[in-house]
Design an enzyme around this catalytic site. Sequence first.
Site, mmCIF file in Angstrom:
data_model
loop_
_atom_site.group_PDB
_atom_site.id
_atom_site.type_symbol
_atom_site.label_atom_id
_atom_site.label_comp_id
_atom_site.label_asym_id
_atom_site.label_seq_id
_atom_site.Cartn_x
_atom_site.Cartn_y
_atom_site.Cartn_z
ATOM 1 C CG ASP A 147 -2.295 0.607 0.956
ATOM 2 O OD1 ASP A 147 -2.312 1.805 0.658
ATOM 3 O OD2 ASP A 147 -3.331 -0.080 1.050
ATOM 4 C CG HIS A 205 -5.065 4.146 0.139
ATOM 5 N ND1 HIS A 205 -4.545 2.877 -0.040
ATOM 6 C CD2 HIS A 205 -6.258 4.150 -0.494
ATOM 7 C CE1 HIS A 205 -5.395 2.162 -0.764
ATOM 8 N NE2 HIS A 205 -6.437 2.911 -1.054
ATOM 9 C CB SER A 523 -8.999 1.135 -1.335
ATOM 10 O OG SER A 523 -8.159 1.172 -2.441
#
Length: 751
Positions: A147, A205, A523
């Site tokens: 990620d 994220h 996601s």
Amino acid sequence: MHRSAGKKCRRGRGAVAGEDAGTGKVGVLVYIVYLGHLPSTDADASEPGGFSAVEFAHHGLLNQVLDDGSSASDRILRSYKRSLNGFAAKLSEEEAHKLSGMNGVVSVFPSKTLRPLTTRSWDFLGFPQTPKEELQLEGDVIVGMLDTGVWPDSPSFSDEGFGPPPSRWKGTCHNFTCNNKIIGARSYDLTGSSSESSPLDDAGHGSHTASTVAGMAVANVSFYGLAAGTARGAVPGARLAIYKVCQGEGCSDADILAGFDDAIADGVDVISFSIGSSSPSDYFSDAQAIGSFHAMRRGVLTSAAAGNSGLDGGYVCNVAPWMLSVAASSIDRQFIDKIVLGNGQTIAGSSINTFATITNATLAFPANGSCDPESLVGGTYSYKGKIVLCPPQEGHLNDGSGPLLAGAAGAILVTRAPDVAFTLPLPGLMVTQDNFDQIMAYVNSTSNPVGTIDRTETTTNTQAPVPASFSSPGPNLITTGILKPDLSAPGVDIIASWSPLSSPSDNPNDTRKVQYNIISGTSMACPHASGAAAYVKSFHRDWSPAMIMSALITTATPMDTPGNSNATALKYGAGQLNPTKAHDPGLVYDALEGDYVAMLCAAGYTQKQLALITGSNTTACANSSTTTSPGLAASGGDLNYPTMAASVEPWSNFTVAFPRTVTNVGAAAAVVYDSNVEAADELVVDVSPTRLEFSAQNQKVSFTVIVSGVAMAEGEVRSAAVVWSSNEHEVRSPVVVYAATDDDDDAQQRA
Ligand SMILES: *[C@@H]1O[C@H](CO)[C@@H](O)[C@H](O)[C@H]1NC(C)=O
Ligand SMILES: *[C@@H]1O[C@H](CO)[C@@H](O)[C@H](O)[C@H]1NC(C)=O
Ligand SMILES: *[C@@H]1O[C@H](CO)[C@@H](O)[C@H](O)[C@H]1NC(C)=O
Ligand SMILES: *[C@@H]1O[C@H](CO)[C@@H](O)[C@H](O)[C@H]1NC(C)=O
Ligand SMILES: *[C@@H]1O[C@H](CO)[C@@H](O)[C@H](O)[C@H]1NC(C)=O
Ligand SMILES: *[C@@H]1O[C@H](CO)[C@@H](O)[C@H](O)[C@H]1NC(C)=O
Ligand SMILES: *[C@@H]1O[C@H](CO)[C@@H](O)[C@H](O)[C@H]1NC(C)=O
Ligand SMILES: *[C@@H]1O[C@H](CO)[C@@H](O)[C@H](O)[C@H]1NC(C)=O
Ligand SMILES: *[C@@H]1O[C@H](CO)[C@@H](O)[C@H](O)[C@H]1NC(C)=O
């Protein structure tokens, strides 16, 4: 996905091969040269450092094609040599072509750039907090996050009460201080300009996904009072290993493959991959399909996001049958925001707006109809203190950045995804085109249009779970007989950990810093499934990736999409994730490397390629098609998969057979399962035999499902389900038959 609803796998533009491979040399791009399995003779194969025999071989191979005076050392960016065999190198198209014809090469493909595609969500799934005594059990499970890195100072990543990492752990921490929760961290930037990087999360994220998988329970979390509650991951006792494969511009295949190469060799149990594209690629031109294949060989499951291109006509990505593909759906909490117009009319929209109320501000429509910064700033008309009305504009990011720069008090934006609440950098809301037109009608009707915008309110979404508008649907363009996405998990308005290096709205001029943020995307759905997989793994250390996938898929709760029965199964697969049930599924559909290889043989991969990938010259493609349905074998339908799917010719009656084998993993030694068919009226589903009797644990029993029906229109989808029931378990497999459209064919050619 974050700010641009429905764009590609996460945000922004799609991946174009080599678009930013950035070698600075015209006609030279970064390519991946994939060589399959690692030679077993290489003693150094699992050593992170040193120039090993494998690297010598890479240099030797590349030197054979270079004739411009350069040497392999100038060109090779990285050798993959710990879990799989290959390298990333700067090559001309001609050099790439030459290499692809050489002995020992499986595939050569340009490194593409992909995009990185609480709490309440677990309660909504009915998944209780892990009791203290089980935390220890989870402590042996390591989840690898590919990620944007992690923000280690978040309370979600505290290692309070943790013992040292499992002794088998081989990972390391580069330019990062690990603890007993985050036990590994590295960063890759092979195609970038800077050689220095750190696993620190500058996007938010990666912290969000990591805390959804394994964040500690943190009480009193909220986003400025919204979504208040206890934030927690699925497996708070599990360890995290961070592989930062996404840098500012995106996530390159070269970095992604490096992340897989290390994660597998380091000893992770599950890989969580919230990255993707707007449509899938052929398996051996796809870094994540290659990486997850080698993960599967070592018993590691990869759980991946299905993609966010549902509103753009894209299709599910990350479709390899050895990886789990996760769609996004809503939870029962919804965020709405309202504007009250000067005429008393109230219009509701969605957004995460925690700013102070703005009262009776002037509504302004931009002079040239554009909310781009250039149109709003520097003209004669000032938008300062006004609420700017932003119509949609093809190709423009309508994210409030223009109104913010112009000093506007607020903004009204048009959204294609009214089911998602975005965090805007200023007070405002996103409305449907219809609602926008109503506001415009009021604005046109008066000389002094005003509006009042209040903070976002929380409401209950009684229809949840509903598939998210942006979630990429099937069909699976690579292997038509494998249903993808596999299942669905919460991916709309999820609160989880964030990084102070990124603003909550992603706009650098938004100066707010938060520890927890609310965002949406497949996601966010993916780490729910990764966490559930880790939870299952904590009870069943010896289960294969296919067994874990089967457990998650067959225990999922079917979902209805009101008024849209055609889209359903292709949009969400088996239904909504149910982690509690998944750890005790009763029966599983297992598959090992040889089963996937047989499927690949049937799909047309050559024996030569497969021998390189598996490292075994006994791989015999000729024998793979032993069933009564040769067409189905080529499309993947013969693989022992926990769901059953087939693409059929439109306008012709059809019959398809699915051979399957289930393994008894229930506690009882002797158990009987009876089949039940939940069929749509339009499919005839015949299961034979209809009763399966097991006398021992781990016993395998086979059966066949024959599905027939009358001609379907192009694009039509029919679904049913086969459910095996015992006194204690229900093992449900959706059956989906669809008639291909010309669109699918076109998309397939592009893919
Ligand atoms: C280590 O990380 C910092 C950011 O935390 C970065 O500025 C620096 O370049 C990194 N150093 C190396 C050697 O990669
Ligand atoms: C949560 O916050 C509220 C209000 O700020 C406070 O009264 C309560 O004690 C806090 N609870 C915990 C567990 O910290
Ligand atoms: C806003 O405008 C409306 C309509 O003109 C008026 O009824 C209302 O009192 C105003 N609100 C405030 C707080 O001034
Ligand atoms: C942030 O503000 C600066 C100037 O204030 C501007 O040049 C820049 O474009 C802004 N960035 C965004 C994303 O709006
Ligand atoms: C309002 O006026 C704008 C231009 O001034 C026009 O483009 C638009 O169609 C009008 N909208 C409505 C709903 O009347
Ligand atoms: C398989 O490969 C090994 C080593 O490459 C070789 O020694 C052996 O003869 C091969 N076997 C067959 C049946 O081709
Ligand atoms: C393939 O078939 C041949 C002859 O029918 C048999 O000898 C061989 O063992 C089979 N190979 C595999 C991998 O099943
Ligand atoms: C398809 O099946 C239906 C119902 O059995 C039958 O009436 C029809 O003739 C069949 N069509 C074709 C093309 O075989
Ligand atoms: C499903 O799709 C077919 C073909 O496009 C269409 O004829 C049918 O009306 C659709 N059914 C529903 C419920 O949308």
